[in-house]
Motif scaffolding. Structure first.
Motif, PDB file in Angstrom:
ATOM      1  N   GLU A 192     109.336 147.121  40.547  1.00 33.96           N
ATOM      2  CA  GLU A 192     108.417 146.701  41.189  1.00 33.96           C
ATOM      3  C   GLU A 192     106.937 146.985  40.275  1.00 33.96           C
ATOM      4  O   GLU A 192     106.186 146.005  39.880  1.00 33.96           O
ATOM      5  CB  GLU A 192     107.836 147.360  42.268  1.00 33.96           C
ATOM      6  N   VAL A 193     106.788 148.127  39.585  1.00 30.87           N
ATOM      7  CA  VAL A 193     105.780 148.662  38.808  1.00 30.87           C
ATOM      8  C   VAL A 193     105.959 147.633  37.471  1.00 30.87           C
ATOM      9  O   VAL A 193     105.066 147.275  36.732  1.00 30.87           O
ATOM     10  CB  VAL A 193     105.869 150.127  38.516  1.00 30.87           C
ATOM     11  N   ARG A 194     107.235 147.495  36.865  1.00 31.12           N
ATOM     12  CA  ARG A 194     107.367 146.767  35.707  1.00 31.12           C
ATOM     13  C   ARG A 194     106.920 145.259  35.843  1.00 31.12           C
ATOM     14  O   ARG A 194     106.256 144.835  34.947  1.00 31.12           O
ATOM     15  CB  ARG A 194     108.891 146.822  35.619  1.00 31.12           C
ATOM     16  N   THR A 195     107.024 144.569  36.978  1.00 32.32           N
ATOM     17  CA  THR A 195     106.730 143.597  37.334  1.00 32.32           C
ATOM     18  C   THR A 195     105.206 143.166  37.366  1.00 32.32           C
ATOM     19  O   THR A 195     104.381 142.519  36.541  1.00 32.32           O
ATOM     20  CB  THR A 195     107.277 142.772  38.614  1.00 32.32           C
ATOM     21  N   THR A 196     104.487 144.034  37.975  1.00 33.42           N
ATOM     22  CA  THR A 196     103.202 144.279  37.943  1.00 33.42           C
ATOM     23  C   THR A 196     102.523 144.380  36.628  1.00 33.42           C
ATOM     24  O   THR A 196     101.630 143.784  36.236  1.00 33.42           O
ATOM     25  CB  THR A 196     102.381 145.654  38.795  1.00 33.42           C
ATOM     26  N   ILE A 197     102.937 145.244  35.736  1.00 34.47           N
ATOM     27  CA  ILE A 197     102.525 145.575  34.319  1.00 34.47           C
ATOM     28  C   ILE A 197     102.954 144.031  33.552  1.00 34.47           C
ATOM     29  O   ILE A 197     102.024 143.931  32.648  1.00 34.47           O
ATOM     30  CB  ILE A 197     103.376 146.426  33.752  1.00 34.47           C
ATOM     31  N   ALA A 198     104.012 143.588  33.693  1.00 37.00           N
ATOM     32  CA  ALA A 198     104.317 142.415  33.029  1.00 37.00           C
ATOM     33  C   ALA A 198     103.515 141.270  33.183  1.00 37.00           C
ATOM     34  O   ALA A 198     103.124 140.538  32.460  1.00 37.00           O
ATOM     35  CB  ALA A 198     105.835 141.990  33.077  1.00 37.00           C
ATOM     36  N   ASP A 199     103.095 141.088  34.477  1.00 34.64           N
ATOM     37  CA  ASP A 199     102.137 139.893  35.023  1.00 34.64           C
ATOM     38  C   ASP A 199     100.761 140.356  34.386  1.00 34.64           C
ATOM     39  O   ASP A 199      99.981 139.532  33.669  1.00 34.64           O
ATOM     40  CB  ASP A 199     101.960 140.108  36.653  1.00 34.64           C
ATOM     41  N   GLY A 200     100.500 141.602  34.300  1.00 33.52           N
ATOM     42  CA  GLY A 200      98.932 142.038  33.730  1.00 33.52           C
ATOM     43  C   GLY A 200      98.956 141.630  32.471  1.00 33.52           C
ATOM     44  O   GLY A 200      98.275 141.304  31.747  1.00 33.52           O
ATOM     45  N   LEU A 201     100.160 141.851  31.486  1.00 30.76           N
ATOM     46  CA  LEU A 201     100.191 141.692  30.165  1.00 30.76           C
ATOM     47  C   LEU A 201      99.978 140.076  29.946  1.00 30.76           C
ATOM     48  O   LEU A 201      99.269 139.698  28.869  1.00 30.76           O
ATOM     49  CB  LEU A 201     101.517 142.236  29.521  1.00 30.76           C
ATOM     50  N   GLU A 202     100.695 139.185  30.738  1.00 28.78           N
ATOM     51  CA  GLU A 202     100.574 137.939  30.399  1.00 28.78           C
ATOM     52  C   GLU A 202      99.132 137.469  30.685  1.00 28.78           C
ATOM     53  O   GLU A 202      99.080 136.746  30.031  1.00 28.78           O
ATOM     54  CB  GLU A 202     101.617 137.378  31.307  1.00 28.78           C
ATOM     55  N   ASP A 203      98.796 137.997  31.777  1.00 31.73           N
ATOM     56  CA  ASP A 203      97.346 137.445  32.001  1.00 31.73           C
ATOM     57  C   ASP A 203      96.381 137.834  30.761  1.00 31.73           C
ATOM     58  O   ASP A 203      95.579 137.218  30.514  1.00 31.73           O
ATOM     59  CB  ASP A 203      96.625 138.325  33.501  1.00 31.73           C
ATOM     60  N   GLY A 204      96.533 139.160  30.115  1.00 32.54           N
ATOM     61  CA  GLY A 204      95.825 139.769  29.122  1.00 32.54           C
ATOM     62  C   GLY A 204      96.170 138.665  27.868  1.00 32.54           C
ATOM     63  O   GLY A 204      95.039 138.155  27.068  1.00 32.54           O
ATOM     64  N   ARG A 205      97.260 138.438  27.782  1.00 35.12           N
ATOM     65  CA  ARG A 205      97.512 137.383  26.503  1.00 35.12           C
ATOM     66  C   ARG A 205      96.763 136.109  26.618  1.00 35.12           C
ATOM     67  O   ARG A 205      96.041 135.781  25.595  1.00 35.12           O
ATOM     68  CB  ARG A 205      98.848 136.839  26.613  1.00 35.12           C
ATOM     69  N   GLN A 206      96.530 135.405  27.720  1.00 36.69           N
ATOM     70  CA  GLN A 206      95.979 134.037  27.995  1.00 36.69           C
ATOM     71  C   GLN A 206      94.434 134.507  27.714  1.00 36.69           C
ATOM     72  O   GLN A 206      93.602 133.922  27.272  1.00 36.69           O
ATOM     73  CB  GLN A 206      96.345 133.863  29.191  1.00 36.69           C
ATOM     74  N   LEU A 207      93.951 135.414  28.368  1.00 30.04           N
ATOM     75  CA  LEU A 207      92.318 136.073  28.458  1.00 30.04           C
ATOM     76  C   LEU A 207      91.845 136.178  26.816  1.00 30.04           C
ATOM     77  O   LEU A 207      90.950 135.538  26.611  1.00 30.04           O
ATOM     78  CB  LEU A 207      92.277 137.056  29.255  1.00 30.04           C
ATOM     79  N   TRP A 208      92.715 137.039  26.210  1.00 32.50           N
ATOM     80  CA  TRP A 208      92.375 137.236  24.881  1.00 32.50           C
ATOM     81  C   TRP A 208      92.090 136.215  23.773  1.00 32.50           C
ATOM     82  O   TRP A 208      91.364 136.084  23.196  1.00 32.50           O
ATOM     83  CB  TRP A 208      92.960 138.441  24.460  1.00 32.50           C
ATOM     84  N   ALA A 209      93.186 135.287  23.807  1.00 36.18           N
ATOM     85  CA  ALA A 209      93.379 134.306  23.243  1.00 36.18           C
ATOM     86  C   ALA A 209      92.383 133.322  23.300  1.00 36.18           C
ATOM     87  O   ALA A 209      91.562 132.676  22.370  1.00 36.18           O
ATOM     88  CB  ALA A 209      94.613 133.691  23.427  1.00 36.18           C
ATOM     89  N   GLN A 210      91.855 133.025  24.790  1.00 36.35           N
ATOM     90  CA  GLN A 210      90.563 132.321  25.012  1.00 36.35           C
ATOM     91  C   GLN A 210      89.219 132.736  24.659  1.00 36.35           C
ATOM     92  O   GLN A 210      88.545 131.983  23.888  1.00 36.35           O
ATOM     93  CB  GLN A 210      90.825 131.628  26.556  1.00 36.35           C
ATOM     94  N   ALA A 211      89.188 133.774  25.266  1.00 36.28           N
ATOM     95  CA  ALA A 211      88.029 134.495  24.952  1.00 36.28           C
ATOM     96  C   ALA A 211      87.391 134.854  23.577  1.00 36.28           C
ATOM     97  O   ALA A 211      86.222 134.902  23.154  1.00 36.28           O
ATOM     98  CB  ALA A 211      87.809 135.648  25.948  1.00 36.28           C
ATOM     99  N   ILE A 212      88.427 135.314  22.644  1.00 35.40           N
ATOM    100  CA  ILE A 212      88.237 135.866  21.501  1.00 35.40           C
ATOM    101  C   ILE A 212      88.225 134.399  20.490  1.00 35.40           C
ATOM    102  O   ILE A 212      87.488 134.198  19.574  1.00 35.40           O
ATOM    103  CB  ILE A 212      88.882 137.167  20.935  1.00 35.40           C
ATOM    104  N   TYR A 213      89.256 133.748  20.598  1.00 36.60           N
ATOM    105  CA  TYR A 213      89.594 132.991  19.459  1.00 36.60           C
ATOM    106  C   TYR A 213      89.518 131.375  20.010  1.00 36.60           C
ATOM    107  O   TYR A 213      89.542 130.546  19.162  1.00 36.60           O
ATOM    108  CB  TYR A 213      91.115 132.974  18.952  1.00 36.60           C
TER     109      TYR A 213
END
Length: 201
Positions: free
Chosen positions: A123-144
């Motif tokens: 359960e914790v692993r899924t929560t973290i994995a989802d957070g990482l995926e959200d972060g990937r999308q956010l950083w790529a859009q906001a910075i680059y």
């Protein structure tokens, strides 16, 4: 605040100060001002409470990243809407993030315990994995401002975040500054461009 929330806040504090493995039920009770029986009543077990604290700490970690992104957006808006060059956005993001490393080391240090718990708790692993995926999308859009290869670009940025964090936690005197990272990015892209020119790509 309810006893349930008091327990959770106390467990998060213990997680940051002592780590997951070294935190006991009595530690949490002391930090929360509650009693041992309330752990079983509200969470069923100390382990379940600590796992909930891990998820809350992950939310705090995400909030810190969000504040760095919000600061970047606010600066762009204050400047008339211009976000600056990729290199400028990159450096400003790292300025805010490194400032957070320095101001909130407990939040960032707790991520190491969080990752170790995630390997044992789906359960914790899924929560973290989802957070990482959200972060990937956010950083790529906001910075680059990236539309293509957004996930790949965000994944590289996630790897950088983890590596820079380790350097700031373990060796702050020699850890890279935001300007150092920006110069490195510029040097790498220059080398890539020169290599492509030489190879006729």
């Amino acid at each position: 605040m309810s006893h349930r929330e008091d327990l959770l806040e106390g467990a998060v504090r213990c997680l940051r100060e002592k780590g997951y493995a070294r935190t006991t039920a009595r530690d949490i009770v002391s930090a929360s001002g509650t009693n041992l029986a309330s752990i079983g009543y509200h969470y069923g077990s100390t382990e379940a409470l600590l796992n909930a604290a891990v998820v809350r700490a992950m939310d705090d970690f995400g909030a810190e990243i969000g504040r760095s992104m919000a600061a970047l957006t606010a600066e762009a808006e204050a400047g008339g809407g211009g976000a600056g060059t990729v290199l400028e956005r990159f450096e400003r993001f790292w300025e805010h993030t490194i400032a957070s490393f320095q101001a909130n080391p407990g939040i960032w240090l707790a991520t190491f315990d969080i990752f170790s718990v995630a390997m044992r708790n789906p359960e914790v692993r899924t929560t973290i994995a989802d957070g990482l995926e959200d972060g990937r999308q956010l950083w790529a859009q906001a910075i680059y401002n990236a539309d293509e290869q957004r996930r790949a670009i965000g994944s590289l940025h996630q790897a950088m975040l983890s590596g820079v964090l380790v350097q700031w936690l373990m060796d702050p005197e020699r850890a890279p500054s935001a300007a150092d990272l920006a110069r490195a990015l510029l040097a790498i892209t220059s080398h890539v461009a020169a290599d492509q020119a030489n190879s006729g790509v």
